[in-house]
Design a protein around this motif. Structure first.
Motif, PDB file in Angstrom:
ATOM      1  N   GLY A 113     -98.484  46.124  50.025  1.00 23.63           N
ATOM      2  CA  GLY A 113     -99.919  45.864  50.163  1.00 23.63           C
ATOM      3  C   GLY A 113    -100.404  44.790  49.215  1.00 23.63           C
ATOM      4  N   SER A 114    -101.395  44.028  49.676  1.00 21.42           N
ATOM      5  CA  SER A 114    -102.031  42.968  48.903  1.00 21.42           C
ATOM      6  C   SER A 114    -101.192  41.696  48.852  1.00 21.42           C
ATOM      7  CB  SER A 114    -102.327  43.439  47.460  1.00 21.42           C
ATOM      8  OG  SER A 114    -103.153  42.507  46.821  1.00 21.42           O
ATOM      9  N   CYS A 115     -99.939  41.768  49.290  1.00 19.64           N
ATOM     10  CA  CYS A 115     -99.053  40.608  49.122  1.00 19.64           C
ATOM     11  C   CYS A 115     -98.764  39.859  50.413  1.00 19.64           C
ATOM     12  CB  CYS A 115     -97.747  41.033  48.475  1.00 19.64           C
ATOM     13  SG  CYS A 115     -98.013  41.581  46.780  1.00 19.64           S
ATOM     14  N   THR A 116     -99.132  40.421  51.578  1.00 16.67           N
ATOM     15  CA  THR A 116     -98.912  39.767  52.868  1.00 16.67           C
ATOM     16  C   THR A 116     -97.505  39.179  52.957  1.00 16.67           C
ATOM     17  OG1 THR A 116    -101.267  39.240  52.872  1.00 16.67           O
ATOM     18  CG2 THR A 116     -99.960  38.235  54.598  1.00 16.67           C
ATOM     19  N   MET A 117     -96.512  40.069  52.935  1.00 19.22           N
ATOM     20  CA  MET A 117     -95.119  39.615  52.952  1.00 19.22           C
ATOM     21  C   MET A 117     -94.725  39.294  54.382  1.00 19.22           C
ATOM     22  SD  MET A 117     -94.540  39.689  49.780  1.00 19.22           S
ATOM     23  CE  MET A 117     -92.804  39.313  49.724  1.00 19.22           C
ATOM     24  N   LYS A 118     -95.302  38.237  54.938  1.00 20.98           N
ATOM     25  CA  LYS A 118     -94.993  37.947  56.332  1.00 20.98           C
ATOM     26  C   LYS A 118     -93.742  37.103  56.435  1.00 20.98           C
ATOM     27  CE  LYS A 118     -98.917  35.872  57.692  1.00 20.98           C
ATOM     28  NZ  LYS A 118     -99.806  35.129  58.610  1.00 20.98           N
ATOM     29  N   TYR A 119     -93.216  37.082  57.638  1.00 20.41           N
ATOM     30  CA  TYR A 119     -91.979  36.366  57.931  1.00 20.41           C
ATOM     31  C   TYR A 119     -92.188  34.855  57.819  1.00 20.41           C
ATOM     32  CZ  TYR A 119     -88.276  34.480  60.908  1.00 20.41           C
ATOM     33  OH  TYR A 119     -87.244  33.736  61.396  1.00 20.41           O
ATOM     34  N   ASP A 169    -111.978  34.928  47.022  1.00 19.98           N
ATOM     35  CA  ASP A 169    -110.539  35.093  46.804  1.00 19.98           C
ATOM     36  C   ASP A 169    -109.911  35.244  48.185  1.00 19.98           C
ATOM     37  OD1 ASP A 169    -107.998  36.239  46.559  1.00 19.98           O
ATOM     38  OD2 ASP A 169    -108.504  37.280  44.704  1.00 19.98           O
ATOM     39  N   GLY A 170    -109.202  34.194  48.615  1.00 18.88           N
ATOM     40  CA  GLY A 170    -108.708  34.144  50.000  1.00 18.88           C
ATOM     41  C   GLY A 170    -107.368  34.808  50.230  1.00 18.88           C
ATOM     42  N   ALA A 171    -106.932  35.649  49.278  1.00 19.95           N
ATOM     43  CA  ALA A 171    -105.614  36.275  49.433  1.00 19.95           C
ATOM     44  C   ALA A 171    -105.528  37.131  50.694  1.00 19.95           C
ATOM     45  CB  ALA A 171    -105.281  37.107  48.202  1.00 19.95           C
ATOM     46  N   ASN A 172    -106.677  37.642  51.158  1.00 20.55           N
ATOM     47  CA  ASN A 172    -106.672  38.504  52.340  1.00 20.55           C
ATOM     48  C   ASN A 172    -107.215  37.797  53.587  1.00 20.55           C
ATOM     49  OD1 ASN A 172    -105.635  40.449  50.711  1.00 20.55           O
ATOM     50  ND2 ASN A 172    -107.543  41.611  50.487  1.00 20.55           N
ATOM     51  N   LEU A 173    -107.180  36.492  53.559  1.00 17.22           N
ATOM     52  CA  LEU A 173    -107.689  35.709  54.691  1.00 17.22           C
ATOM     53  C   LEU A 173    -106.969  36.064  55.992  1.00 17.22           C
ATOM     54  CD1 LEU A 173    -109.608  33.336  55.448  1.00 17.22           C
ATOM     55  CD2 LEU A 173    -107.669  31.798  55.062  1.00 17.22           C
ATOM     56  N   ASN A 174    -105.712  36.543  55.866  1.00 18.87           N
ATOM     57  CA  ASN A 174    -104.908  36.844  57.047  1.00 18.87           C
ATOM     58  C   ASN A 174    -105.664  37.695  58.071  1.00 18.87           C
ATOM     59  OD1 ASN A 174    -102.249  36.250  58.023  1.00 18.87           O
ATOM     60  ND2 ASN A 174    -101.836  38.439  58.007  1.00 18.87           N
ATOM     61  N   LEU A 179    -101.064  30.027  50.293  1.00 17.21           N
ATOM     62  CA  LEU A 179    -100.243  29.575  51.430  1.00 17.21           C
ATOM     63  C   LEU A 179     -99.035  30.482  51.623  1.00 17.21           C
ATOM     64  CD1 LEU A 179    -100.176  25.667  51.172  1.00 17.21           C
ATOM     65  CD2 LEU A 179    -101.753  27.144  52.429  1.00 17.21           C
ATOM     66  N   HIS A 180     -98.534  31.053  50.503  1.00 16.60           N
ATOM     67  CA  HIS A 180     -97.344  31.902  50.576  1.00 16.60           C
ATOM     68  C   HIS A 180     -97.691  33.293  51.109  1.00 16.60           C
ATOM     69  CE1 HIS A 180     -99.242  31.643  46.685  1.00 16.60           C
ATOM     70  NE2 HIS A 180     -98.949  32.894  46.473  1.00 16.60           N
ATOM     71  N   LYS A 181     -98.935  33.596  51.318  1.00 15.92           N
ATOM     72  CA  LYS A 181     -99.303  34.843  51.995  1.00 15.92           C
ATOM     73  C   LYS A 181     -99.691  34.505  53.438  1.00 15.92           C
ATOM     74  CE  LYS A 181    -100.725  37.214  47.795  1.00 15.92           C
ATOM     75  NZ  LYS A 181    -101.799  37.745  46.967  1.00 15.92           N
ATOM     76  N   THR A 182    -100.897  33.976  53.605  1.00 18.55           N
ATOM     77  CA  THR A 182    -101.451  33.783  54.948  1.00 18.55           C
ATOM     78  C   THR A 182    -100.650  32.800  55.790  1.00 18.55           C
ATOM     79  OG1 THR A 182    -103.581  34.179  53.927  1.00 18.55           O
ATOM     80  CG2 THR A 182    -103.611  33.297  56.151  1.00 18.55           C
ATOM     81  N   MET A 192    -104.590  35.297  66.913  1.00 18.81           N
ATOM     82  CA  MET A 192    -103.927  36.579  67.187  1.00 18.81           C
ATOM     83  C   MET A 192    -103.501  37.289  65.900  1.00 18.81           C
ATOM     84  SD  MET A 192    -103.441  36.990  70.521  1.00 18.81           S
ATOM     85  CE  MET A 192    -101.948  37.976  70.710  1.00 18.81           C
ATOM     86  N   VAL A 193    -103.362  36.509  64.819  1.00 21.85           N
ATOM     87  CA  VAL A 193    -102.767  37.037  63.586  1.00 21.85           C
ATOM     88  C   VAL A 193    -103.553  38.227  63.032  1.00 21.85           C
ATOM     89  CG1 VAL A 193    -102.384  36.457  61.155  1.00 21.85           C
ATOM     90  CG2 VAL A 193    -101.570  34.911  62.943  1.00 21.85           C
ATOM     91  N   GLY A 194    -104.842  38.029  62.812  1.00 24.90           N
ATOM     92  CA  GLY A 194    -105.671  39.073  62.194  1.00 24.90           C
ATOM     93  C   GLY A 194    -105.728  40.343  63.025  1.00 24.90           C
ATOM     94  N   PRO A 195    -106.033  40.245  64.331  1.00 18.98           N
ATOM     95  CA  PRO A 195    -106.094  41.452  65.158  1.00 18.98           C
ATOM     96  C   PRO A 195    -104.771  42.220  65.180  1.00 18.98           C
ATOM     97  CG  PRO A 195    -107.187  39.641  66.278  1.00 18.98           C
ATOM     98  CD  PRO A 195    -106.564  39.063  65.039  1.00 18.98           C
ATOM     99  N   LEU A 196    -103.628  41.512  65.240  1.00 25.72           N
ATOM    100  CA  LEU A 196    -102.346  42.221  65.275  1.00 25.72           C
ATOM    101  C   LEU A 196    -102.039  42.886  63.939  1.00 25.72           C
ATOM    102  CD1 LEU A 196    -100.114  39.812  67.416  1.00 25.72           C
ATOM    103  CD2 LEU A 196    -101.052  42.039  68.061  1.00 25.72           C
ATOM    104  N   ALA A 197    -102.330  42.184  62.833  1.00 25.78           N
ATOM    105  CA  ALA A 197    -102.114  42.778  61.504  1.00 25.78           C
ATOM    106  C   ALA A 197    -103.001  44.013  61.349  1.00 25.78           C
ATOM    107  CB  ALA A 197    -102.415  41.746  60.411  1.00 25.78           C
ATOM    108  N   THR A 198    -104.225  43.917  61.870  1.00 25.96           N
ATOM    109  CA  THR A 198    -105.182  45.030  61.785  1.00 25.96           C
ATOM    110  C   THR A 198    -104.727  46.214  62.641  1.00 25.96           C
ATOM    111  OG1 THR A 198    -106.969  43.478  61.378  1.00 25.96           O
ATOM    112  CG2 THR A 198    -107.608  45.645  62.211  1.00 25.96           C
TER     113      THR A 198
END
Ligand SMILES: *Cc1c(COP(=O)(O)O)cnc(C)c1O
Length: 489
Positions: A78-84, A246-251, A271-274, A350-356
């Motif tokens: 959580g909080s780190c957006t460890m996406k592929y 703080d845009g860390a959760n922009l995803n 950039l390394h998160k979103t 599509m990113v935000g709705p799918l993550a949500t």
């Protein structure tokens, strides 16, 4: 796993006289060490490991196998957006046309690279509604510092020197108060309400002509959309302060809602998160900073500008000086731009709705066994407060350690500080239903184990090279040297 056979240190595998290389004899024109000036010669041989090639390969391959990354398995930190990080990002970043560039090359030879910077700046403006971006900062925390320095420069440019306070919610990431303090300002905390959002009534008495800025994360670190942002931004602007995003959760809201439209003046993006660039182990990352129209002149130099011919302008005026070497981490920016162009406008939406969806699915399927302190719909992540059954004695730490046995990276634990047993899960949009279902099954199994055989959970992990470390001792009396029998000769 094979550390016992292949050594913790390459030095422990050394055998005098072993070699992993062969050099042709006398390829250097017959010079001998005697011909080197005495002052340049070693007094004793360097202590280097002497190993055959196969031993070296096994040693490092086995070490690398002890690593866990998104490419190994599910990583719901959580909080780190460890996406592929898609392979195409790496293919583009590996092109010699990019990786072979030198930052001191004349500008006319790096027009393509400058166009990447400009294209990324423009994309980030479009996605956030901001008027300008700098790609220079190296990370989110660095972006926060740069953003706050921009805010300070703005107030100073108006002769408004009494604004020294930065308001930070109690749910904020630790970097927020740290950045405010390092930028030379005073941190003032504002409380959250029981439903996890900033308490507007608690904010009002903090506002005045000494407020430089208020920092907010949205969705916040509980994964909740801050419903009162319009009211908060109006209040802060009314007292002359600026709003920092703080845009860390922009995803969670990528391409759907924009920070500038909500009234934010300055922001950073990780950039390394979103934007999917590699992440972890301390870098390299990138934390571009954006400002609303009218504040562009304060962004740091160098700035990529121009139409036909692009330049890295060093023109100062009111701008901050350099905050990084050259233009920041170029290859990180390049990967992010590749990701943006690969997904395109429709893909990014599509990113935000799918993550949500993924986060809510996990939450709903586990909330009968794990305590959900703030019920309702979350965005891209959510927080449990440990197991629901408080009689087992099993803590969030135990659950996190047990997950390692099952091949999962642990979620974020004991953050945010609002609950005693925080367990923060962020699946990202990348994961398939099968992966998520398997994770849910394991989380449910751990809850059962906690009731039935708590010792198994309490003593976990059982399958990792290192068991449970004493984290208090590690923090108070860190052992920073590895003890070995190998002696320097
Ligand atoms: C990750 C994070 C940061 C810090 O970003 P870094 O790139 O790790 O420096 C700041 N705020 C929030 C909410 C974060 O999740």
């Amino acid at each position: 796993m094979n550390n016992r056979l292949y050594g913790n240190l390459i030095f422990e595998l050394s055998k005098t006289g072993r070699k992993g290389y062969s050099l042709p004899k006398d390829n250097f024109g017959g010079y001998s060490a005697d011909e080197l000036p005495d002052t340049l010669r070693r007094r004793a041989d360097a202590m280097l490991p002497e190993c055959d090639e196969l031993t070296v390969v096994r040693h490092y391959t086995n070490l690398s196998n002890n690593n866990f990354g998104v490419n190994n398995g599910f990583y719901p930190l959580g909080s780190c957006t460890m996406k592929y990080n898609p392979v195409i990002n790496e293919e583009i970043a590996a092109m010699t046309a990019f990786s072979g560039l030198h930052p001191m090359q004349p500008e006319f030879t790096v027009q393509g690279a400058l166009r990447v910077y400009l294209g990324l700046q423009q994309s980030l403006c479009a996605l956030t509604g901001m008027g300008g971006f700098t790609i220079n900062p190296y990370a989110g925390a660095h972006g926060e510092l740069v953003g706050l320095m921009v805010i300070r420069a703005y107030h100073a440019s108006r002769g408004d020197h009494k604004r020294t306070k930065v308001i930070v919610p109690d749910s904020a990431h630790g970097t927020n108060p740290a950045s405010a303090a390092i930028s030379g300002m005073e941190v003032v905390e504002v409380k959250s309400t029981a439903d996890g959002c900033v308490d507007v009534e608690a904010l009002k008495p903090l506002l005045g002509d000494d407020v430089a800025a208020m920092m907010m994360t949205n969705p916040n670190t509980l994964g909740l959309f801050e419903r009162n942002i319009p009211e908060i931004t109006a209040l802060v602007h009314e007292c002359g302060g600026l709003m920092y995003y703080d845009g860390a959760n922009l995803n969670a809201m990528l391409g759907i809602s924009r920070p500038a439209d909500m009234g934010f003046d300055v922001m950073h993006i990780n950039l390394h998160k979103t934007f999917s660039t590699p992440h972890g182990g301390g870098g390299p990352g990138a934390g571009p900073v954006g400002v609303r129209k009218g504040l562009e002149e304060f962004l740091p130099v160098p700035r990529v500008t121009g139409d036909e011919v692009l330049v890295m302008s060093e023109e100062r005026g009111k701008a901050l000086g350099r905050v990084s070497a050259f233009g920041g981490n170029f290859l990180v920016a390049l990967r992010a731009y590749t990701y943006i162009l690969t997904l395109g406008r429709e893909g990014l939406r599509m990113v935000g709705p799918l993550a949500t969806l993924n986060a809510n699915y996990i939450k709903e399927r586990l909330k009968d066994l794990y305590e959900l302190p703030i019920p309702g719909v979350c965005k891209h992540e959510f927080v449990f407060n440990g197991l629901k059954d408080k009689t087992t004695g099993i803590t969030t730490m135990d659950v996190a350690k047990r997950l390692l046995d099952y091949g999962y990276h642990a979620p974020t634990i004991y953050f945010p500080l609002l609950f005693h047993e925080s367990l923060m899960i962020e699946p990202t949009e990348n994961e398939s239903k099968e992966t998520i279902d398997a994770f849910i099954d394991v989380m449910r199994r751990i809850a059962e184990e906690a009731a039935r055989e708590p010792e198994t959970v309490h003593n976990a992990p059982h399958n990792t090279p290192i068991g449970r470390v004493d984290d208090v001792l590690a923090a108070k009396q860190p052992v920073l040297r590895y003890e070995t029998d190998v002696k320097a000769n």
